[in-house]
Design a protein around this motif. Structure first.
Motif, PDB file in Angstrom:
ATOM      1  N   LYS A  48       0.840  -1.202   0.000  1.00  0.00           N
ATOM      2  CA  LYS A  48       0.000   0.000   0.000  1.00  0.00           C
ATOM      3  C   LYS A  48       0.875   1.252   0.000  1.00  0.00           C
ATOM      4  CE  LYS A  48      -3.231  -0.133   3.050  1.00  0.00           C
ATOM      5  NZ  LYS A  48      -4.008  -0.033   4.301  1.00  0.00           N
ATOM      6  N   GLN A  49       1.910   1.267   0.832  1.00  0.00           N
ATOM      7  CA  GLN A  49       2.794   2.424   0.913  1.00  0.00           C
ATOM      8  C   GLN A  49       3.588   2.596  -0.378  1.00  0.00           C
ATOM      9  OE1 GLN A  49       2.870   4.792   3.454  1.00  0.00           O
ATOM     10  NE2 GLN A  49       3.929   5.844   1.789  1.00  0.00           N
ATOM     11  N   ALA A  86       1.269   3.981  -3.004  1.00  0.00           N
ATOM     12  CA  ALA A  86       0.991   5.386  -2.700  1.00  0.00           C
ATOM     13  C   ALA A  86       2.186   6.264  -3.074  1.00  0.00           C
ATOM     14  CB  ALA A  86       0.647   5.545  -1.220  1.00  0.00           C
ATOM     15  N   GLU A  92       1.759   9.171  -5.731  1.00  0.00           N
ATOM     16  CA  GLU A  92       1.956  10.546  -5.272  1.00  0.00           C
ATOM     17  C   GLU A  92       3.152  11.225  -5.932  1.00  0.00           C
ATOM     18  OE1 GLU A  92       1.862   9.915  -1.012  1.00  0.00           O
ATOM     19  OE2 GLU A  92      -0.201  10.669  -0.948  1.00  0.00           O
ATOM     20  N   ARG A 147      -5.674   0.079  -7.115  1.00  0.00           N
ATOM     21  CA  ARG A 147      -6.588   1.183  -6.830  1.00  0.00           C
ATOM     22  C   ARG A 147      -7.259   0.976  -5.475  1.00  0.00           C
ATOM     23  NH1 ARG A 147     -11.497   3.141  -6.656  1.00  0.00           N
ATOM     24  NH2 ARG A 147     -11.922   5.226  -7.432  1.00  0.00           N
ATOM     25  N   ASN A 148      -7.635  -0.249  -5.167  1.00  0.00           N
ATOM     26  CA  ASN A 148      -8.242  -0.536  -3.867  1.00  0.00           C
ATOM     27  C   ASN A 148      -7.259  -0.249  -2.720  1.00  0.00           C
ATOM     28  OD1 ASN A 148     -10.662  -1.256  -5.040  1.00  0.00           O
ATOM     29  ND2 ASN A 148     -10.212  -3.435  -5.045  1.00  0.00           N
ATOM     30  N   VAL A 183      -7.212   3.474  -2.293  1.00  0.00           N
ATOM     31  CA  VAL A 183      -8.417   3.933  -1.591  1.00  0.00           C
ATOM     32  C   VAL A 183      -8.227   3.723  -0.089  1.00  0.00           C
ATOM     33  CG1 VAL A 183     -10.861   3.415  -1.188  1.00  0.00           C
ATOM     34  CG2 VAL A 183     -10.003   3.648  -3.521  1.00  0.00           C
ATOM     35  N   GLU A 184      -7.717   2.554   0.298  1.00  0.00           N
ATOM     36  CA  GLU A 184      -7.448   2.277   1.709  1.00  0.00           C
ATOM     37  C   GLU A 184      -6.464   3.278   2.300  1.00  0.00           C
ATOM     38  OE1 GLU A 184      -6.101  -1.702   2.473  1.00  0.00           O
ATOM     39  OE2 GLU A 184      -7.744  -2.568   1.317  1.00  0.00           O
ATOM     40  N   ALA A 185      -5.521   3.736   1.477  1.00  0.00           N
ATOM     41  CA  ALA A 185      -4.498   4.681   1.932  1.00  0.00           C
ATOM     42  C   ALA A 185      -5.002   6.129   1.918  1.00  0.00           C
ATOM     43  CB  ALA A 185      -3.251   4.545   1.060  1.00  0.00           C
ATOM     44  N   ASP A 186      -6.278   6.325   1.600  1.00  0.00           N
ATOM     45  CA  ASP A 186      -6.898   7.659   1.552  1.00  0.00           C
ATOM     46  C   ASP A 186      -6.201   8.609   0.587  1.00  0.00           C
ATOM     47  OD1 ASP A 186      -8.966   7.110   3.375  1.00  0.00           O
ATOM     48  OD2 ASP A 186      -7.597   7.447   5.074  1.00  0.00           O
ATOM     49  N   ILE A 187      -5.794   8.086  -0.562  1.00  0.00           N
ATOM     50  CA  ILE A 187      -5.145   8.899  -1.587  1.00  0.00           C
ATOM     51  C   ILE A 187      -6.203   9.696  -2.346  1.00  0.00           C
ATOM     52  CG2 ILE A 187      -3.826   8.787  -3.751  1.00  0.00           C
ATOM     53  CD1 ILE A 187      -2.195   8.150  -1.234  1.00  0.00           C
ATOM     54  N   LYS A 188      -5.925  10.966  -2.622  1.00  0.00           N
ATOM     55  CA  LYS A 188      -6.818  11.789  -3.444  1.00  0.00           C
ATOM     56  C   LYS A 188      -6.449  11.517  -4.899  1.00  0.00           C
ATOM     57  CE  LYS A 188      -8.326  16.593  -4.026  1.00  0.00           C
ATOM     58  NZ  LYS A 188      -8.961  16.302  -5.250  1.00  0.00           N
TER      59      LYS A 188
END
Length: 126
Positions: A77-78, A81, A85, A105-106, A109-114
């Motif tokens: 996830k990191q 991201a 980013e 993508r999921n 979403v879990e990582a609260d990425i805009k």
């Protein structure tokens, strides 16, 4: 050369309901839809439809054995991201962590990425 299945005749209503009841009993005893399809020579979709006809309570789909959990999921996830980013597309992040676009993508979403608009492209260096 591909193997072809012989053509089947349509089942009567009574035959369909009898087969559906039999499949329901076997499914509830632990057989999978795929096993029932192989055993009966019918397609997965046909067996699934017959099970629904018999009002069978379906089991949830099994997750793939290679799903990420715990620390491995947090690390992926990191990493996804970080790539996203840095300005790269979700496809680039997916390539970087070796997962599908949807899975990545999921994770994002879990990582609260805009999310940005879907026009960005992968660049060679990520």
């Amino acid at each position: 050369m591909t193997e072809t299945r012989p053509k089947r005749r349509y089942l009567t209503s009574g035959e369909r309901h009898a087969l559906a009841a039999d499949l329901k009993t076997r499914y509830e005893a632990g057989a999978s839809v795929r096993q029932l399809a192989e055993e009966t020579g019918r397609s997965y979709g046909s067996v699934s439809g017959l099970l629904h006809l018999a009002d069978t309570q379906m089991r949830p789909a099994v997750w793939p054995a290679d799903r990420l959990t715990g620390d491995a999921r947090a690390t992926a996830k990191q990493a996804a991201a970080d790539v996203y980013e840095a300005g790269h597309a979700i496809r680039c992040a997916a390539d970087a962590i070796g997962r599908s676009w949807t899975y990545t993508r999921n994770l994002l979403v879990e990582a609260d990425i805009k999310f940005r608009p879907r026009n960005s492209r992968c660049t060679a260096s990520h």
